[in-house]
Design a protein around this motif. Structure first.
Motif, PDB file in Angstrom:
ATOM      1  N   THR A 169      -0.307  -2.883  -8.367  1.00 20.98           N
ATOM      2  CA  THR A 169      -0.257  -1.453  -8.679  1.00 20.98           C
ATOM      3  C   THR A 169      -0.099  -1.256 -10.184  1.00 20.98           C
ATOM      4  N   ARG A 184      -1.100   7.904  -5.712  1.00 21.25           N
ATOM      5  CA  ARG A 184      -0.937   6.623  -5.011  1.00 21.25           C
ATOM      6  C   ARG A 184      -1.658   6.648  -3.662  1.00 21.25           C
ATOM      7  N   ASN A 185      -1.594   7.776  -2.956  1.00 19.89           N
ATOM      8  CA  ASN A 185      -2.320   7.897  -1.686  1.00 19.89           C
ATOM      9  C   ASN A 185      -3.822   7.746  -1.898  1.00 19.89           C
ATOM     10  N   LYS A 186      -4.341   8.386  -2.940  1.00 18.35           N
ATOM     11  CA  LYS A 186      -5.775   8.275  -3.232  1.00 18.35           C
ATOM     12  C   LYS A 186      -6.133   6.837  -3.597  1.00 18.35           C
ATOM     13  N   SER A 210       2.751  10.696  -5.827  1.00 17.05           N
ATOM     14  CA  SER A 210       2.478  10.323  -4.441  1.00 17.05           C
ATOM     15  C   SER A 210       1.015  10.585  -4.077  1.00 17.05           C
ATOM     16  N   GLN A 211       0.469  11.695  -4.548  1.00 16.35           N
ATOM     17  CA  GLN A 211      -0.928  12.025  -4.267  1.00 16.35           C
ATOM     18  C   GLN A 211      -1.875  11.041  -4.950  1.00 16.35           C
ATOM     19  N   ASN A 231      -4.683   4.131  -2.509  1.00 14.89           N
ATOM     20  CA  ASN A 231      -4.717   3.362  -1.256  1.00 14.89           C
ATOM     21  C   ASN A 231      -5.939   3.691  -0.418  1.00 14.89           C
ATOM     22  N   GLN A 232      -6.352   4.966  -0.399  1.00 16.84           N
ATOM     23  CA  GLN A 232      -7.567   5.356   0.328  1.00 16.84           C
ATOM     24  C   GLN A 232      -8.793   4.681  -0.272  1.00 16.84           C
ATOM     25  N   THR A 243      -8.845   0.986   0.647  1.00 19.69           N
ATOM     26  CA  THR A 243      -9.273   0.804   2.032  1.00 19.69           C
ATOM     27  C   THR A 243     -10.784   0.970   2.161  1.00 19.69           C
ATOM     28  N   TYR A 276      -1.821  16.656  -9.865  1.00 18.10           N
ATOM     29  CA  TYR A 276      -1.369  16.045  -8.624  1.00 18.10           C
ATOM     30  C   TYR A 276      -0.112  15.255  -8.923  1.00 18.10           C
ATOM     31  N   PRO A 288      -1.909  19.273   0.244  1.00 14.32           N
ATOM     32  CA  PRO A 288      -2.607  17.996   0.118  1.00 14.32           C
ATOM     33  C   PRO A 288      -3.661  18.071  -0.993  1.00 14.32           C
TER      34      PRO A 288
END
Length: 162
Positions: free
Chosen positions: A88, A115-117, A112-113, A119-120, A123, A109, A60
């Motif tokens: 996006t 994109r996850n960040k 996917s990493q 989204n975090q 939020t 990274y 991660p």
């Protein structure tokens, strides 16, 4: 699997001058020296699946506050360049972000990493914006924090977050 195939999987390119895999405790560390910079892949677990293909599972991503700030600056830069659709970034935009982030931090990274960040961060921003809309909460620019009286905080906590 040969090194060239690993380069494409991990680095996204065959254009590296030199790449190496070093054994570690939880898999391998991938190091890629491209023509312009040095990038370190995160530690990866390399394992053979039933078809004798190598599956790469990066650890991660861990982000420092400075890396988050850099990532946000890179995203803003791509927005100004027009590399963001309504929700996006374009492929070109993501590629630029990944490349510049690696150049400045020597961390690689995967998409996917990133994109996850993204989204975090979205939020967190939405939660932060909702909090500031609640009665009694204000932004203190000198301290860079949200302020409210103890009674306002207690009331907010009682009714529940979100």
């Amino acid at each position: 699997m040969c090194m060239e195939q690993l380069l494409v999987l991990v680095c996204g390119s065959r254009d590296c001058c030199m790449a190496s895999l070093f054994p570690g405790l939880n898999g391998f560390l991938f190091v890629c020296l491209s023509q312009s910079n040095l990038c370190f892949g995160s530690k990866m677990a390399l394992r053979l699946n039933e078809g004798d293909e190598v599956e790469i599972e990066p650890d991660p991503a861990t982000w420092t506050a400075l890396e988050e700030e850099l990532y946000i600056q890179l995203m803003v830069k791509e927005v100004h360049k027009g590399n963001r659709s309504s929700t996006t970034f374009s492929r070109k935009g993501w590629k630029q972000i990944e490349q510049e982030f690696c150049e400045k931090t020597n961390k690689r990274y995967n998409n996917s990493q990133f994109r996850n960040k993204f989204n975090q961060l979205r939020t967190r921003f939405n939660d932060f914006s909702k909090l500031l809309k609640e009665p009694g909460f204000t932004w203190e620019p000198v301290l860079s924090t949200v302020t409210a009286t103890d009674a306002v905080w207690e009331s907010y906590i009682k009714i529940g977050f979100r």
